[in-house]
Design an enzyme around this catalytic site. Structure first.
Site, PDB file in Angstrom:
ATOM      1  N   MET A  60      -3.790   4.602   0.809  1.00 45.35           N
ATOM      2  CA  MET A  60      -4.259   5.114   2.105  1.00 45.35           C
ATOM      3  C   MET A  60      -5.401   6.106   1.940  1.00 45.35           C
ATOM      4  SD  MET A  60      -2.744   3.562   4.534  1.00 45.35           S
ATOM      5  CE  MET A  60      -3.155   4.607   5.941  1.00 45.35           C
ATOM      6  N   ILE A  72       0.853  -1.191   0.000  1.00 46.83           N
ATOM      7  CA  ILE A  72       0.000   0.000   0.000  1.00 46.83           C
ATOM      8  C   ILE A  72       0.883   1.232   0.000  1.00 46.83           C
ATOM      9  CG2 ILE A  72      -0.222   0.189   2.529  1.00 46.83           C
ATOM     10  CD1 ILE A  72      -3.257   0.841   1.990  1.00 46.83           C
ATOM     11  N   CYS A  73       0.362   2.320  -0.577  1.00 43.13           N
ATOM     12  CA  CYS A  73       1.032   3.616  -0.543  1.00 43.13           C
ATOM     13  C   CYS A  73      -0.044   4.681  -0.301  1.00 43.13           C
ATOM     14  CB  CYS A  73       1.816   3.865  -1.837  1.00 43.13           C
ATOM     15  SG  CYS A  73       0.778   4.021  -3.312  1.00 43.13           S
ATOM     16  N   ARG A  74       0.184   5.891  -0.768  1.00 44.66           N
ATOM     17  CA  ARG A  74      -0.806   6.945  -0.557  1.00 44.66           C
ATOM     18  C   ARG A  74      -1.994   6.800  -1.495  1.00 44.66           C
ATOM     19  NH1 ARG A  74      -2.438  11.750  -2.450  1.00 44.66           N
ATOM     20  NH2 ARG A  74      -0.944  11.755  -4.157  1.00 44.66           N
TER      21      ARG A  74
END
Length: 123
Positions: free
Chosen positions: A117, A88-90
């Site tokens: 996120m 996961i990232c932004r």
């Protein structure tokens, strides 16, 4: 109310279709945040957060390991190549890059969390 129900049903079907059809046969599978939440609640998973440290420290999913994309090339991960890895990232861009990098390193079961996120916080 009936129109809203129909529209929501169509959106759910389209979302499921997108997840199924964008899942790659090459070992990288796109999942949504609802699927991630379900797996976090029901399984012990490895979740890599590939945002930078300051972003991670600003708020992250409990149990996520910070492995910034910017240093992922130099980092040897302590996970078996056939172990499922969730990324996961932004917003989903860096996680897609990280997924390809891990695939190039020989990881075979990679789950890229679409929407990142941003989507996690909006669920």
């Amino acid at each position: 109310m009936r129109k809203l129900t129909i529209i929501l049903s169509i959106l759910v079907i389209v979302t499921v279709g997108i997840v199924v059809f964008t899942s790659k046969e090459d070992g990288i599978t796109q999942i949504d945040v609802e699927t991630l939440q379900n797996r976090l609640e029901n399984e012990e998973i490895t979740l890599l957060d590939v945002r930078e440290l300051d972003e991670y420290e600003g708020g992250h999913i409990e149990g996520a390991v910070n492995a910034p994309l910017s240093s992922l090339n130099e980092t040897e991960l302590p996970y078996a190549k056939d172990e499922p890895i969730y990324i996961i990232c932004r917003s989903g861009n860096r996680s897609a890059q990280a997924a390809e990098l891990l695939q190039d390193r020989g990881y075979t079961e990679i789950y890229d969390v679409s929407g990142g996120m941003i989507a996690w916080e909006q669920r």
